[in-house]
Scaffold this motif. Structure first.
Motif, PDB file in Angstrom:
ATOM      1  N   PHE A   1     -31.466 -26.126 -18.204  1.00  0.00           N
ATOM      2  CA  PHE A   1     -29.949 -27.046 -17.506  1.00  0.00           C
ATOM      3  C   PHE A   1     -28.985 -26.120 -16.959  1.00  0.00           C
ATOM      4  O   PHE A   1     -28.789 -26.226 -15.680  1.00  0.00           O
ATOM      5  N   MET A   2     -28.656 -25.393 -17.250  1.00  0.00           N
ATOM      6  CA  MET A   2     -28.068 -24.796 -17.155  1.00  0.00           C
ATOM      7  C   MET A   2     -28.257 -23.643 -15.755  1.00  0.00           C
ATOM      8  O   MET A   2     -27.913 -23.961 -14.894  1.00  0.00           O
ATOM      9  N   LEU A   3     -29.609 -23.516 -15.872  1.00  0.00           N
ATOM     10  CA  LEU A   3     -30.521 -22.673 -13.994  1.00  0.00           C
ATOM     11  C   LEU A   3     -30.618 -23.642 -12.924  1.00  0.00           C
ATOM     12  O   LEU A   3     -29.978 -23.459 -12.477  1.00  0.00           O
ATOM     13  N   LEU A   4     -30.874 -25.152 -13.284  1.00  0.00           N
ATOM     14  CA  LEU A   4     -30.768 -26.225 -12.822  1.00  0.00           C
ATOM     15  C   LEU A   4     -28.716 -26.541 -12.200  1.00  0.00           C
ATOM     16  O   LEU A   4     -29.653 -26.252 -11.146  1.00  0.00           O
ATOM     17  N   HIS A   5     -28.540 -25.989 -13.072  1.00  0.00           N
ATOM     18  CA  HIS A   5     -26.941 -26.787 -12.060  1.00  0.00           C
ATOM     19  C   HIS A   5     -26.351 -24.807 -11.921  1.00  0.00           C
ATOM     20  O   HIS A   5     -25.437 -25.280 -11.460  1.00  0.00           O
ATOM     21  N   THR A   6     -27.012 -23.916 -11.951  1.00  0.00           N
ATOM     22  CA  THR A   6     -26.281 -22.534 -11.464  1.00  0.00           C
ATOM     23  C   THR A   6     -25.657 -22.899 -10.027  1.00  0.00           C
ATOM     24  O   THR A   6     -26.652 -23.328  -8.926  1.00  0.00           O
ATOM     25  N   ASP A   7     -24.688 -22.995  -9.228  1.00  0.00           N
ATOM     26  CA  ASP A   7     -24.327 -22.486  -8.143  1.00  0.00           C
ATOM     27  C   ASP A   7     -23.915 -23.480  -7.683  1.00  0.00           C
ATOM     28  O   ASP A   7     -24.318 -23.586  -6.542  1.00  0.00           O
ATOM     29  N   LEU A   8     -23.980 -25.155  -8.224  1.00  0.00           N
ATOM     30  CA  LEU A   8     -23.228 -25.727  -7.602  1.00  0.00           C
ATOM     31  C   LEU A   8     -21.688 -26.180  -7.647  1.00  0.00           C
ATOM     32  O   LEU A   8     -20.992 -25.660  -8.563  1.00  0.00           O
ATOM     33  N   PRO A   9     -21.493 -26.827  -6.701  1.00  0.00           N
ATOM     34  CA  PRO A   9     -20.113 -27.277  -5.744  1.00  0.00           C
ATOM     35  C   PRO A   9     -19.335 -27.867  -7.201  1.00  0.00           C
ATOM     36  O   PRO A   9     -17.943 -27.274  -7.665  1.00  0.00           O
ATOM     37  N   ARG A  10     -19.373 -28.205  -7.861  1.00  0.00           N
ATOM     38  CA  ARG A  10     -19.891 -29.267  -9.156  1.00  0.00           C
ATOM     39  C   ARG A  10     -20.141 -30.265 -10.189  1.00  0.00           C
ATOM     40  O   ARG A  10     -21.645 -29.838 -10.020  1.00  0.00           O
ATOM     41  N   GLU A  11     -19.832 -29.905 -11.394  1.00  0.00           N
ATOM     42  CA  GLU A  11     -20.724 -30.099 -12.433  1.00  0.00           C
ATOM     43  C   GLU A  11     -20.713 -31.430 -12.836  1.00  0.00           C
ATOM     44  O   GLU A  11     -21.126 -31.804 -14.193  1.00  0.00           O
ATOM     45  N   ALA A  12     -19.773 -32.407 -12.575  1.00  0.00           N
ATOM     46  CA  ALA A  12     -19.959 -33.640 -12.082  1.00  0.00           C
ATOM     47  C   ALA A  12     -19.571 -34.792 -11.077  1.00  0.00           C
ATOM     48  O   ALA A  12     -18.765 -33.766 -10.568  1.00  0.00           O
ATOM     49  N   PRO A  13     -19.950 -35.622 -11.151  1.00  0.00           N
ATOM     50  CA  PRO A  13     -19.308 -36.902 -10.061  1.00  0.00           C
ATOM     51  C   PRO A  13     -17.685 -36.142  -9.929  1.00  0.00           C
ATOM     52  O   PRO A  13     -17.039 -36.508 -10.804  1.00  0.00           O
ATOM     53  N   GLY A  14     -17.255 -35.779  -8.697  1.00  0.00           N
ATOM     54  CA  GLY A  14     -15.671 -36.066  -7.822  1.00  0.00           C
ATOM     55  C   GLY A  14     -15.503 -35.440  -7.133  1.00  0.00           C
ATOM     56  O   GLY A  14     -16.471 -35.198  -5.969  1.00  0.00           O
ATOM     57  N   SER A  15     -14.264 -35.208  -5.897  1.00  0.00           N
ATOM     58  CA  SER A  15     -14.007 -34.903  -4.612  1.00  0.00           C
ATOM     59  C   SER A  15     -12.924 -33.853  -5.033  1.00  0.00           C
ATOM     60  O   SER A  15     -12.131 -34.512  -5.209  1.00  0.00           O
TER      61      SER A  15
ATOM     62  N   TRP B   1     -23.102 -38.975  -4.708  1.00  0.00           N
ATOM     63  CA  TRP B   1     -24.000 -38.985  -3.875  1.00  0.00           C
ATOM     64  C   TRP B   1     -23.877 -37.238  -2.870  1.00  0.00           C
ATOM     65  O   TRP B   1     -24.446 -36.420  -3.078  1.00  0.00           O
ATOM     66  N   ASP B   2     -22.722 -37.591  -1.958  1.00  0.00           N
ATOM     67  CA  ASP B   2     -22.596 -36.728  -1.608  1.00  0.00           C
ATOM     68  C   ASP B   2     -22.268 -35.116  -2.311  1.00  0.00           C
ATOM     69  O   ASP B   2     -22.083 -34.309  -2.097  1.00  0.00           O
ATOM     70  N   GLU B   3     -21.175 -34.771  -3.038  1.00  0.00           N
ATOM     71  CA  GLU B   3     -20.255 -33.726  -4.280  1.00  0.00           C
ATOM     72  C   GLU B   3     -21.318 -33.933  -4.848  1.00  0.00           C
ATOM     73  O   GLU B   3     -20.775 -32.358  -5.427  1.00  0.00           O
ATOM     74  N   TYR B   4     -22.385 -34.736  -5.685  1.00  0.00           N
ATOM     75  CA  TYR B   4     -22.812 -33.716  -6.729  1.00  0.00           C
ATOM     76  C   TYR B   4     -24.145 -33.649  -6.578  1.00  0.00           C
ATOM     77  O   TYR B   4     -25.092 -33.007  -6.899  1.00  0.00           O
ATOM     78  N   TYR B   5     -24.727 -35.593  -6.192  1.00  0.00           N
ATOM     79  CA  TYR B   5     -26.278 -35.486  -6.475  1.00  0.00           C
ATOM     80  C   TYR B   5     -26.535 -34.822  -5.087  1.00  0.00           C
ATOM     81  O   TYR B   5     -28.374 -34.283  -6.122  1.00  0.00           O
ATOM     82  N   ALA B   6     -26.247 -34.802  -4.208  1.00  0.00           N
ATOM     83  CA  ALA B   6     -27.353 -34.141  -2.717  1.00  0.00           C
ATOM     84  C   ALA B   6     -26.857 -32.869  -3.096  1.00  0.00           C
ATOM     85  O   ALA B   6     -28.158 -31.901  -3.002  1.00  0.00           O
ATOM     86  N   PRO B   7     -26.445 -31.622  -3.504  1.00  0.00           N
ATOM     87  CA  PRO B   7     -26.429 -30.295  -4.470  1.00  0.00           C
ATOM     88  C   PRO B   7     -27.250 -30.103  -5.150  1.00  0.00           C
ATOM     89  O   PRO B   7     -27.954 -29.598  -5.004  1.00  0.00           O
ATOM     90  N   LEU B   8     -26.901 -31.335  -5.945  1.00  0.00           N
ATOM     91  CA  LEU B   8     -28.082 -30.903  -7.013  1.00  0.00           C
ATOM     92  C   LEU B   8     -29.840 -31.275  -6.357  1.00  0.00           C
ATOM     93  O   LEU B   8     -30.183 -30.650  -7.044  1.00  0.00           O
ATOM     94  N   ARG B   9     -29.783 -32.006  -6.030  1.00  0.00           N
ATOM     95  CA  ARG B   9     -31.028 -32.345  -4.948  1.00  0.00           C
ATOM     96  C   ARG B   9     -31.715 -30.987  -4.842  1.00  0.00           C
ATOM     97  O   ARG B   9     -33.277 -31.102  -4.689  1.00  0.00           O
ATOM     98  N   ALA B  10     -30.795 -30.502  -3.918  1.00  0.00           N
ATOM     99  CA  ALA B  10     -31.045 -29.514  -3.271  1.00  0.00           C
ATOM    100  C   ALA B  10     -31.450 -28.276  -3.962  1.00  0.00           C
ATOM    101  O   ALA B  10     -32.739 -27.561  -3.997  1.00  0.00           O
ATOM    102  N   ARG B  11     -30.570 -28.429  -4.336  1.00  0.00           N
ATOM    103  CA  ARG B  11     -30.843 -27.561  -5.624  1.00  0.00           C
ATOM    104  C   ARG B  11     -32.382 -27.212  -6.588  1.00  0.00           C
ATOM    105  O   ARG B  11     -33.331 -26.267  -7.155  1.00  0.00           O
TER     106      ARG B  11
END
Length: 257
Positions: free
Chosen positions: A6-20, A193-203
């Motif tokens: 999970f940590m590898l999956l979340h590496t380099d994401l702009p956020r670790e939870a929904p927010g903006s 969607w824009d701030e959390y899941y979109a970058p996560l999907r790309a990862r």
């Protein structure tokens, strides 16, 4: 370990939870009339620190950012320096459930998407002594937005976060912990969607080939895609809520202007 996947999956994401940045600014806007000119600010569970940078920029004061994952802090330090905010951002690698700050030393305690690691009531209990009388707390928390959630959403969160409350129950717990609830607002869907899941999907897509040879990573991806699918179908029943709180005591106003 699955946690490493999970940590590898979340590496380099702009956020670790929904927010903006916008929701951080909105929460700060609502609290700002109650803050001193140069508040002492503590950001707990800061992750990569997007909200830390907003706080430092908007308040032009030092923000201490705490997280247990050193790579997050290194990334925050680099970004702060790039934005000319390095002198305002101080990082500390520490457990936010066992801090060494002096009691009554903080004017504003901030935490986005992290208090669930302690649990809502327990987090408030541990963090409140850090605040000066009348000190402020801004916290986002996963929250039920209905008293009758769909079965699939209820089953998912019963496993993932069994103590997740409603706005009413979380407010009651905050008052029992010695806070006034000044305000609350639900984060918009774009914060998911824009701030959390979109970058996560790309990862996820960038790791898809690797997951064919890594069973733990494949499991982490499957669980994450399950979460995203659940929100797409049942996101109206739950969300992240910003809770704006004030520690009761001398100097507290009990209300926003």
């Amino acid at each position: 370990m699955l946690a490493d996947a999970f940590m590898l999956l979340h590496t380099d994401l702009p956020r670790e939870a929904p927010g903006s940045d916008d929701t951080t600014r909105e929460a700060l806007r609502r609290l700002r009339p109650l803050l001193p000119a140069a508040p002492e600010v503590l950001d707990l569970g800061c992750g990569p620190g997007r909200q830390t940078l907003v706080l430092a920029e908007e308040l032009a004061t030092r923000v201490t950012a705490v997280d247990l994952h050193a790579p997050f802090l290194a990334r925050l330090e680099a970004e702060a320096a790039a934005r000319g905010l390095g002198h305002l951002v101080r990082t500390r690698c520490a457990d936010f459930g066992a801090l060494e700050e002096a009691p009554g030393s903080v004017d504003l305690l901030w935490s986005e998407g992290a208090i669930y690691l302690l649990g809502w009531a327990e987090g408030l209990r541990r963090w409140r002594p850090l605040l000066r009388p009348g000190g402020l707390m801004a916290v986002t928390e996963a929250t039920w937005l209905t008293g009758s959630p769909p079965d699939k959403a209820a089953a998912f969160w019963r496993e993932a976060y069994p103590t997740m409350g409603t706005i009413a129950s979380n407010g009651a717990a905050a008052r029992a912990a010695g806070f006034e609830v000044l305000d609350t607002f639900v984060l918009p869907e774009s914060a998911w969607w824009d701030e959390y899941y979109a970058p996560l999907r790309a990862r996820i897509e960038s790791l898809r080939a690797r997951a064919r040879e890594d069973a733990l990573l494949a499991t982490a991806i499957a669980e994450t895609e399950r979460e995203i699918s659940l929100y797409s179908r049942h996101g109206s029943s739950y969300g992240y809520v910003f809770y704006l709180l004030q520690s009761r005591g001398p100097g507290s106003s009990g209300a926003l202007p």
